[in-house]
Design a protein around this motif. Structure first.
Motif, mmCIF file in Angstrom:
data_model
loop_
_atom_site.group_PDB
_atom_site.id
_atom_site.type_symbol
_atom_site.label_atom_id
_atom_site.label_comp_id
_atom_site.label_asym_id
_atom_site.label_seq_id
_atom_site.Cartn_x
_atom_site.Cartn_y
_atom_site.Cartn_z
ATOM 1 N N LEU A 270 3.612 6.419 -6.436
ATOM 2 C CA LEU A 270 2.670 6.801 -5.380
ATOM 3 C C LEU A 270 1.499 7.590 -5.959
ATOM 4 C CD1 LEU A 270 5.170 7.972 -2.615
ATOM 5 C CD2 LEU A 270 3.683 5.966 -2.520
ATOM 6 N N MET A 271 0.308 7.171 -5.589
ATOM 7 C CA MET A 271 -0.875 7.887 -6.087
ATOM 8 C C MET A 271 -0.911 9.289 -5.470
ATOM 9 S SD MET A 271 -2.537 5.330 -7.571
ATOM 10 C CE MET A 271 -4.156 4.710 -7.310
ATOM 11 N N GLU A 272 -0.675 9.304 -4.154
ATOM 12 C CA GLU A 272 -0.687 10.589 -3.473
ATOM 13 C C GLU A 272 0.671 10.808 -2.837
ATOM 14 O OE1 GLU A 272 -3.661 11.671 -0.532
ATOM 15 O OE2 GLU A 272 -5.134 11.093 -2.074
ATOM 16 N N LYS A 273 1.293 11.900 -3.181
ATOM 17 C CA LYS A 273 2.641 12.138 -2.653
ATOM 18 C C LYS A 273 2.544 12.871 -1.333
ATOM 19 C CE LYS A 273 4.430 11.474 -7.156
ATOM 20 N NZ LYS A 273 3.569 10.463 -7.666
ATOM 21 N N SER A 274 2.793 12.104 -0.290
ATOM 22 C CA SER A 274 2.677 12.692 1.037
ATOM 23 C C SER A 274 3.952 13.456 1.381
ATOM 24 C CB SER A 274 2.467 11.584 2.069
ATOM 25 O OG SER A 274 3.621 10.785 2.093
ATOM 26 N N ASN B 187 0.854 -1.200 0.000
ATOM 27 C CA ASN B 187 0.000 0.000 0.000
ATOM 28 C C ASN B 187 0.891 1.252 0.000
ATOM 29 O OD1 ASN B 187 0.998 0.177 2.556
ATOM 30 N ND2 ASN B 187 -0.888 -0.407 3.593
ATOM 31 N N GLU B 188 0.250 2.408 -0.012
ATOM 32 C CA GLU B 188 0.993 3.664 -0.124
ATOM 33 C C GLU B 188 2.018 3.817 1.018
ATOM 34 O OE1 GLU B 188 -0.172 4.358 -3.410
ATOM 35 O OE2 GLU B 188 -0.014 6.435 -2.749
ATOM 36 N N TYR B 189 1.580 3.388 2.188
ATOM 37 C CA TYR B 189 2.449 3.521 3.356
ATOM 38 C C TYR B 189 3.725 2.693 3.181
ATOM 39 C CZ TYR B 189 3.910 3.132 8.230
ATOM 40 O OH TYR B 189 4.636 3.153 9.385
ATOM 41 N N LYS C 211 4.919 1.579 0.347
ATOM 42 C CA LYS C 211 5.712 2.108 -0.775
ATOM 43 C C LYS C 211 6.605 3.232 -0.262
ATOM 44 C CE LYS C 211 2.502 1.207 -4.504
ATOM 45 N NZ LYS C 211 1.327 1.850 -5.062
ATOM 46 N N THR C 212 6.061 4.038 0.637
ATOM 47 C CA THR C 212 6.861 5.134 1.177
ATOM 48 C C THR C 212 8.005 4.586 2.019
ATOM 49 O OG1 THR C 212 4.824 6.407 1.239
ATOM 50 C CG2 THR C 212 6.694 7.327 2.413
ATOM 51 N N SER D 215 6.830 11.133 1.801
ATOM 52 C CA SER D 215 7.485 10.661 0.583
ATOM 53 C C SER D 215 8.358 11.773 -0.027
ATOM 54 C CB SER D 215 6.454 10.147 -0.418
ATOM 55 O OG SER D 215 5.549 11.176 -0.758
#
Ligand SMILES: Nc1ncnc2c1ncn2[C@@H]1O[C@H](COP(=O)(O)OP(=O)(O)O)[C@@H](O)[C@H]1O
Ligand SMILES: Cc1cn([C@H]2C[C@H](O)[C@@H](COP(=O)(O)O)O2)c(=O)[nH]c1=O
Length: 583
Positions: A209-213, A182-184, A186-187, A216
């Motif tokens: 990443l769909m959403e770049k936090s 998941n995104e987490y 991946k980061t 990240s």
């Protein structure tokens, strides 16, 4: 905060289950056993009885210490009636061994005995007790997918301990088992690659990443800065700002570091203004980086030992040991007194400093209590905290794949004890180790004459779960003379019960009869046909000697084989080698 940390620690290292006969009763094993399709992922390929092992065969060879990783059990009743017996029968190639291995894993998945809950806890336990080699090795060899929390913990440890290759191995394992992070995660992977200096992969993950936090972006900027690509780091900082993200202390730490290296006071000051505007928290790393920036871009005017120490610590935080030595050198040369050594702990962005034995901190009492409690928990758990108390036994007659593992026809294997009889198990295994066992799996049960007594004692008296896999029938128990067969065909086509397998049915909680696929017509196969001329009941072999067949092809095949046998016998063939009579 401390309480949360403690409870997280506890949840990670508390033994995976507490021995509770009641809870065992509350969840009948059969319901788990027979709803394999509803098991997560591990069983997702269970669409037919022939090919339901979803893992690549070579991937599940657990280490030799797998059968029993013991743990301390505080109160385990010596006499319990909570044992269970589950029997898996069928012809050869039906998946008996596969099912046995699955069920052992299902037990562990289930959390009552020990592979996902215990399995994951085992990994977590190994991780927490600093045994990352074992944790990553076990994960890799298992070929099993774990939940994202476990992956996160493993990756985090690898990052924290700078075990970047191990972290990459975990990533490789995710790919091999088809796990999509998941995104987490991946980061986390991004951070891992950033820290390891593999900027290409880091950037690839960032792009995915769909959403770049903010995290990240921070990883991206830090990755470039740490690799000596400070300008890239700075340009991504500005890009991040353009994307409307507010930097935090980690962003500033990287930015100040980049500015320090590039000696660009202008960018540094600009970032400092942003920090003053949007950043309220006081953080030792960022203020050290800031000081370093001004120190490098101009000079550090105030020759205060504390600042030098903080500066040196800031370098240390980035692993810049040469710079640490440089600052310490300046302090020594200029005779600046060094402050006493201290430890710091950052809680919710605030750093707390402790001198050795320091009690001045207002939460020191709580902190020391917490530390003692954590040590106690760790000691109590030891490296036995997250064990899988399972042992596998097979007959030592079955030497097809060596004696140290139970192996399926697909090559999936788990380590085992190969024994001549079951009554030698306790002694061979050791009484202490035996006492700690929860599940005993027995493969090739047809070869154990003392199966009945063993299962009764282990389940009825010792309260353990026994999972038994074996042939219910032989190829043809009594090789009768031609004229002793049934009247109609003149051939004996009976299949007789094999060994004591069927004797334990009255003791069993559940019985599963599996089928294979008829090698001649593809229909369901319940019988095993021996293709060679040997007539003794026990004859070790695989596809060279046996094939699974349906009723029709058992009867016709048996007729053909028997006829061929008779012909060969009449020709007084003395060959000892297997001779194929049917193909
Ligand atoms: N004719 C067949 N029918 C079913 N499975 C077969 C057949 N031939 C080979 N196999 C393989 O054997 C595997 C089952 O192996 P295993 O669990 O060791 O069976 P068992 O212990 O019942 O002999 C199946 O997953 C399949 O890949
Ligand atoms: C039918 C039959 C089989 N055997 C042997 C052959 C194998 O070594 C094992 C069965 O192994 P699997 O795990 O079930 O494939 O038993 C035998 O000795 N006699 C027989 O009649």
């Amino acid at each position: 905060m401390l309480k949360t940390t403690i409870s997280r620690m506890k949840s990670l290292i508390t033994p995976p289950f507490s021995f509770s006969p009641m809870s065992k009763k509350a969840t009948p094993l059969a319901s788990n056993f027979f709803s394999l399709a509803s098991k997560p992922k591990l069983f997702s390929n269970l669409h037919n009885p022939i090919s339901y092992f979803p893992l690549k065969p070579s991937m599940i060879s657990l280490p030799s210490n797998f059968p029993i990783l013991t743990r301390r059990v505080h109160s385990k009743p010596s006499l319990s009636s909570s044992g269970e017996i589950h029997v898996i029968v069928g012809p050869m190639f039906a998946g008996k061994t596969t099912t046995l291995l699955h069920r052992v894993q299902a037990e562990i998945n289930d959390g009552r005995l020990g592979i996902c809950v215990n399995w994951e806890k085992t990994l977590r336990g190994l991780c927490i007790t600093g045994r990352m080699n074992e944790a990553v090795g076990l994960l890799w060899r298992s070929g099993l997918e774990v939940d994202h929390g476990t992956y996160a913990l493993l990756l985090q440890e690898c990052i924290f301990k700078k075990l970047y290759n191990k972290g990459k191995r975990i990533h490789a394992q995710m790919v091999v088992v088809g796990y999509v992070p998941n995104e987490y995660l991946k980061t986390k992977l991004m951070i891992l690659y950033a820290k390891s200096g593999d900027l290409k992969t880091m950037h690839l993950l960032f792009d995915m990443l769909m959403e770049k936090s903010l995290i990240s972006w921070n990883a991206l900027i830090a990755g470039y800065v740490q690799k000596g690509l400070e300008e890239m780091g700075l340009s991504f900082y500005y890009e991040m700002r353009q994307n409307g993200l507010t930097p935090d202390q980690y962003t500033f730490a990287s930015v100040f570091r980049a500015c320090a290296t590039l000696a660009t006071l202008e960018h540094g000051k600009r970032a400092h203004c942003v920090m003053i505007k949007c950043f309220q928290k006081d953080n030792v790393v960022v203020s050290s980086a800031l000081m370093d920036m001004y120190f490098k871009c101009s000079s550090l005017s105030d020759e205060n030992a504390g600042k030098y120490v903080v500066l040196s610590n800031a370098y240390a935080a980035f692993g810049l040991w040469d710079s640490v030595a440089e600052v310490r050198g300046v302090m020594r040369d200029t005779e600046i007194n060094k402050m006493p050594a201290y430890s710091s702990i950052e809680v919710q962005g605030k750093a707390h400093f402790f001198l050795l034995g320091d009690k001045s901190h207002r939460e020191s009492e709580e902190i020391y209590k917490t530390i003692i409690e954590m040590i106690w928990i760790l000691n109590d758990a030891g490296h036995n905290s997250c064990s899988i108390n399972v042992a596998l036994i097979k007959s030592n007659k079955d030497n097809r794949y060596g004696l140290d593992s139970v192996v399926t026809h697909d090559g999936v294997k788990l380590p085992c004890c190969a024994l001549p009889n079951l009554s030698s198990f306790k002694q061979t295994f050791g009484q202490d180790a035996y006492d700690q066992l929860d599940v005993i799996g027995i493969d090739e049960a047809q070869f154990f004459g003392d199966l009945y007594d063993f299962c009764r004692e282990v389940a009825d008296h010792d309260g353990k779960t026994v999972i038994v896999a074996g042939l219910d029938g032989d190829y043809l128990s009594l090789p009768l003379k031609f004229n002793e067969g049934p009247v109609d065909s003149g051939i004996n086509v009976h299949r007789r019960s094999f060994g004591s397998v069927l004797d334990i049915i009255p003791l069993a909680d559940s019985v599963t009869k599996l089928s294979a696929q008829c090698e001649i017509c593809g229909k369901r196969a319940f019988f095993t046909l021996r293709k060679t001329e040997e007539t003794q009941t026990e004859l070790i072999g695989g596809t060279d000697v046996y094939m699974p067949v349906c009723r029709h092809h058992y009867v016709s095949g048996q007729v053909a084989v028997e006829a061929a046998r008779m012909v060969l016998q009449s020709q007084k063939s003395s060959s000892n080698n297997h001779k194929l009579l049917v193909r």
